[in-house]
Design an enzyme around this catalytic site. Structure first.
Site, PDB file in Angstrom:
ATOM      1  CB  SER A  52      -9.833   8.855 -47.196  1.00  0.00           C
ATOM      2  OG  SER A  52     -10.362   9.643 -46.145  1.00  0.00           O
ATOM      3  CE  LYS A  64      -6.190   8.809 -46.335  1.00  0.00           C
ATOM      4  NZ  LYS A  64      -5.535   7.985 -45.389  1.00  0.00           N
ATOM      5  CG  HIS A  92      -7.989  13.152 -47.925  1.00  0.00           C
ATOM      6  ND1 HIS A  92      -7.875  12.633 -46.649  1.00  0.00           N
ATOM      7  CD2 HIS A  92      -9.315  13.250 -48.167  1.00  0.00           C
ATOM      8  CE1 HIS A  92      -9.080  12.428 -46.147  1.00  0.00           C
ATOM      9  NE2 HIS A  92      -9.973  12.790 -47.055  1.00  0.00           N
ATOM     10  CG  ASN A  93      -4.876  11.761 -44.228  1.00  0.00           C
ATOM     11  OD1 ASN A  93      -5.770  11.543 -45.038  1.00  0.00           O
ATOM     12  ND2 ASN A  93      -4.459  10.855 -43.386  1.00  0.00           N
ATOM     13  CD  GLU A 112      -8.738  13.634 -41.905  1.00  0.00           C
ATOM     14  OE1 GLU A 112      -8.763  12.984 -42.981  1.00  0.00           O
ATOM     15  OE2 GLU A 112      -8.485  13.093 -40.823  1.00  0.00           O
TER      16      GLU A 112
HETATM   17  P1  NDP Z   1      -2.802  -2.151 -37.884  1.00  0.00           P
HETATM   18  O1  NDP Z   1      -2.096  -0.969 -38.447  1.00  0.00           O
HETATM   19  O2  NDP Z   1      -3.118  -2.147 -36.439  1.00  0.00           O
HETATM   20  O3  NDP Z   1      -1.955  -3.450 -38.242  1.00  0.00           O
HETATM   21  C1  NDP Z   1      -2.310  -4.716 -37.734  1.00  0.00           C
HETATM   22  C2  NDP Z   1      -2.204  -5.752 -38.828  1.00  0.00           C
HETATM   23  O4  NDP Z   1      -0.866  -5.785 -39.342  1.00  0.00           O
HETATM   24  C3  NDP Z   1      -2.487  -7.131 -38.274  1.00  0.00           C
HETATM   25  O5  NDP Z   1      -3.180  -7.845 -39.260  1.00  0.00           O
HETATM   26  C4  NDP Z   1      -1.086  -7.690 -38.031  1.00  0.00           C
HETATM   27  O6  NDP Z   1      -1.045  -9.092 -38.030  1.00  0.00           O
HETATM   28  C5  NDP Z   1      -0.379  -7.133 -39.244  1.00  0.00           C
HETATM   29  N1  NDP Z   1       1.075  -7.112 -39.104  1.00  0.00           N
HETATM   30  C6  NDP Z   1       1.797  -6.298 -38.308  1.00  0.00           C
HETATM   31  N2  NDP Z   1       3.107  -6.548 -38.477  1.00  0.00           N
HETATM   32  C7  NDP Z   1       3.208  -7.549 -39.391  1.00  0.00           C
HETATM   33  C8  NDP Z   1       4.283  -8.218 -40.003  1.00  0.00           C
HETATM   34  N3  NDP Z   1       5.550  -7.925 -39.699  1.00  0.00           N
HETATM   35  N4  NDP Z   1       4.006  -9.185 -40.901  1.00  0.00           N
HETATM   36  C9  NDP Z   1       2.743  -9.470 -41.218  1.00  0.00           C
HETATM   37  N5  NDP Z   1       1.667  -8.866 -40.684  1.00  0.00           N
HETATM   38  C10 NDP Z   1       1.900  -7.903 -39.789  1.00  0.00           C
HETATM   39  O7  NDP Z   1      -4.150  -2.443 -38.714  1.00  0.00           O
HETATM   40  P2  NDP Z   1      -5.278  -1.429 -39.205  1.00  0.00           P
HETATM   41  O8  NDP Z   1      -6.331  -2.271 -39.825  1.00  0.00           O
HETATM   42  O9  NDP Z   1      -5.650  -0.470 -38.137  1.00  0.00           O
HETATM   43  O10 NDP Z   1      -4.546  -0.578 -40.340  1.00  0.00           O
HETATM   44  C11 NDP Z   1      -4.002  -1.158 -41.508  1.00  0.00           C
HETATM   45  C12 NDP Z   1      -3.439  -0.052 -42.387  1.00  0.00           C
HETATM   46  O11 NDP Z   1      -4.487   0.853 -42.686  1.00  0.00           O
HETATM   47  C13 NDP Z   1      -2.352   0.816 -41.739  1.00  0.00           C
HETATM   48  O12 NDP Z   1      -1.460   1.241 -42.722  1.00  0.00           O
HETATM   49  C14 NDP Z   1      -3.104   1.989 -41.196  1.00  0.00           C
HETATM   50  O13 NDP Z   1      -2.296   3.153 -41.084  1.00  0.00           O
HETATM   51  C15 NDP Z   1      -4.156   2.154 -42.255  1.00  0.00           C
HETATM   52  N6  NDP Z   1      -5.354   2.776 -41.722  1.00  0.00           N
HETATM   53  C16 NDP Z   1      -6.058   3.528 -42.530  1.00  0.00           C
HETATM   54  C17 NDP Z   1      -7.176   4.145 -42.096  1.00  0.00           C
HETATM   55  C18 NDP Z   1      -7.911   4.918 -43.051  1.00  0.00           C
HETATM   56  O14 NDP Z   1      -8.849   5.610 -42.706  1.00  0.00           O
HETATM   57  N7  NDP Z   1      -7.516   4.830 -44.295  1.00  0.00           N
HETATM   58  C19 NDP Z   1      -7.692   4.058 -40.751  1.00  0.00           C
HETATM   59  C20 NDP Z   1      -6.937   3.186 -39.983  1.00  0.00           C
HETATM   60  C21 NDP Z   1      -5.808   2.586 -40.475  1.00  0.00           C
HETATM   61  P3  NDP Z   1      -1.261  -9.933 -36.647  1.00  0.00           P
HETATM   62  O15 NDP Z   1      -2.744  -9.994 -36.454  1.00  0.00           O
HETATM   63  O16 NDP Z   1      -0.637 -11.224 -36.917  1.00  0.00           O
HETATM   64  O17 NDP Z   1      -0.573  -9.144 -35.548  1.00  0.00           O
END
Ligand code: NDP
Length: 478
Positions: free
Chosen positions: A128, A182, A185-186, A189
């Site tokens: 988070s 987590k 937590h959300n 939130e």
């Molecule tokens: P995204 O959720 O937008 O995912 C994009 C990434 O996933 C890119 O690197 C993309 O690769 C890859 N991807 C998508 N599909 C595939 C696949 N089939 N095989 C391999 N790679 C794939 O990225 P975020 O950075 O926003 O989020 C990552 C994770 O973190 C998510 O689970 C999200 O929910 C979580 N998150 C957590 C937050 C927090 O506060 N903890 C905040 C935001 C996100 P490519 O570049 O090749 O398309």
């Protein structure tokens, strides 16, 4: 040179975690499905630490020291299974796959069980703090086996947020425990944001206090027992003026709140566990109602208000502050109680003091209050509910008159305060000697012979409602 850890999935979260790891002295192997993101990261931030560029998962795996640690940070859902499928044949017994995305804990439990059969560790990690936290120190909630934490924990602790030098990262419990915590937590939130929103609405629509003035009030509140990240950013948002119109920013924003799903997951899981997280549920529903914009338009035309004209007491701002504090406390109490129920259901040994302590910094719900919550659960005698910890029993009793006044005033004014009021109902529901469930048990027995217990005799009973209304000893057949 071998890498300490590999990161696959270099969108904003993965890239920032990789940079955080590198800035903390770890060698990080980088991989992304499309190599452009890997190169963009190296071009912009390649000098921040030791990175190894890889183009394929095989190269990523080959670049790692053993046991290998591969952190997946791809889109939650099917992409995680997809990456695991590709990684699994490349790894050896004892290696660790880490999923630090927002995965559902049931998926994590499933993945962990499947990989354990192949002697691979799978660690679902709740992170988070958003993008900023990922880069500068998030709150980290790792699940998985204890053994995997021995190999992984030191890295995660190093990159986590710190409070007085203590890491906001600790092993939570087996399989999906980290992602579950987590998720809750959300949920908290969501409730925390909603109660702050209700305070804003009451001060604006009830007391007529303009956003700029409210910004100062919130900044003041942030110096006391409400001190928290969410109050701090609320003061900032309330003070912001829209450059285009010169109006307060909150007046030009469409009042339909979005959601990405973790609040909903919390409520679904709470319903399954029978855990009364009414404040969290109300906050999810309030977002849903706010987003029913077409119906709200019709409601404005068709539905009567009949708001009473209410004199706003001089103490109103302070009353709202106290109601906000009490409702916030109830949201934490409900969320932590849900963790207790989940621990029983899933066999996790969740330590509520540790969990509260790792929420003290790095995460969105970080708040002063969490220091006292940590203390409450670190005591020899653990409270069965947060509200029973002596310090909180006293604090909420002090806030109670103001809390009741605010809810009553809101109802008369026609200002919806679903979390202020449901939290008060939860408090009264815990406190009252007799509740409405007595009549409900009677109704259930009458229409469905569901049976009931008696206050004066052990056993299960049924009244012959359709006959002479005599009572028989019974077993529940439903
Ligand atoms: P995204 O959720 O937008 O995912 C994009 C990434 O996933 C890119 O690197 C993309 O690769 C890859 N991807 C998508 N599909 C595939 C696949 N089939 N095989 C391999 N790679 C794939 O990225 P975020 O950075 O926003 O989020 C990552 C994770 O973190 C998510 O689970 C999200 O929910 C979580 N998150 C957590 C937050 C927090 O506060 N903890 C905040 C935001 C996100 P490519 O570049 O090749 O398309």
């Amino acid at each position: 040179m071998s890498a300490h850890i590999g990161v696959t999935g270099l969108a904003v979260m993965g890239a920032n975690l990789a940079r955080n790891l590198a800035r903390n002295g770890f060698t990080v192997a980088l991989h992304n499905r499309s190599v452009e993101k890997t190169d963009a990261l190296l071009e912009k931030h390649g000098t921040e630490g030791d990175f190894i560029r890889t183009e394929t998962l095989q190269e990523l795996v080959d670049s790692l020291e053993k046991p290998r640690r591969v952190l997946i940070m791809v889109k939650a859902g099917a992409p995680v299974d997809n990456v695991i499928e590709q990684l699994e044949p490349l790894l050896e017994a004892g290696d660790i796959i880490i999923d630090a995305g927002n995965s559902h804990y049931e998926d994590t439990r499933r993945r962990e069980a499947a990989l354990a059969k192949k002697d691979l560790h799978f660690v679902g990690v709740g992170v988070s703090g958003g993008e900023e936290g990922a880069l500068n120190g998030p709150s980290i909630m790792p699940g998985g086996s204890r053994e995997s934490y021995d190999a992984l924990g030191p890295l995660l602790e190093k990159i986590s947020a710190k409070v007085d030098g203590e890491p906001c990262c600790a092993w939570i419990g087996t399989d999906g425990a980290g992602h579950f915590v987590k998720m809750v937590h959300n949920g908290i939130e969501y409730a925390d944001m909603q109660v702050i929103g209700e305070a804003f609405d009451l001060l604006r629509s009830g007391a007529g206090i303009e956003p700029a003035e409210q910004s100062k009030i919130f900044a003041e509140w942030n110096k006391g027992d409400l001190s928290s990240f969410l109050i701090e950013i609320s003061a900032e948002v309330l003070g912001h003026v829209d450059a285009k119109t010169g109006k307060p920013f909150v007046d030009v924003v469409v009042d339909a709140a979005g959601q990405k799903g973790t609040g909903r997951w919390t409520v679904i899981s709470a319903l399954e566990l029978g855990s009364p997280v009414s404040g969290i549920a109300e906050s999810v529903f309030a977002r849903a109602l706010s987003s029913q914009t077409e119906q709200r338009k019709l409601g404005q035309e068709l539905l009567a208000g009949e708001e009473a004209s209410v004199e706003i007491p001089e103490t109103f701002v302070e009353d709202v502050r106290q109601a906000l504090y009490a409702s916030k406390l109830v949201s934490y109490a409900q969320g932590l109680d849900m963790l207790t129920s989940a621990a029983k259901e899933y066999g996790w040994d969740l330590k509520l003091d540790e969990i509260a302590s790792l929420w003290r910094a790095g995460c969105i719900i970080r708040a002063e209050l969490l220091k006292d919550i940590t203390k409450a659960y670190a005591a020899d005698e653990k409270p069965a509910n947060l509200l029973f910890a002596p310090a909180f029993t006293k604090a909420i009793a002090e806030a109670l008159p103001a809390w009741r006044r605010v809810v009553a005033t809101a109802v008369q004014l026609g200002i919806p305060v679903p979390v202020f009021s449901s939290s008060l109902a939860y408090y009264d529901g815990l406190r009252r000697k007799r509740v409405a469930a007595a009549l409900i048990q009677g109704q259930r027995d009458l229409f469905g012979a569901h049976t009931y217990g008696r206050v004066d005799t052990e056993g299960t009973f049924h009244t012959l409602w359709g006959e002479d209304k005599s009572e028989i000893s019974a077993v529940d057949t439903h």
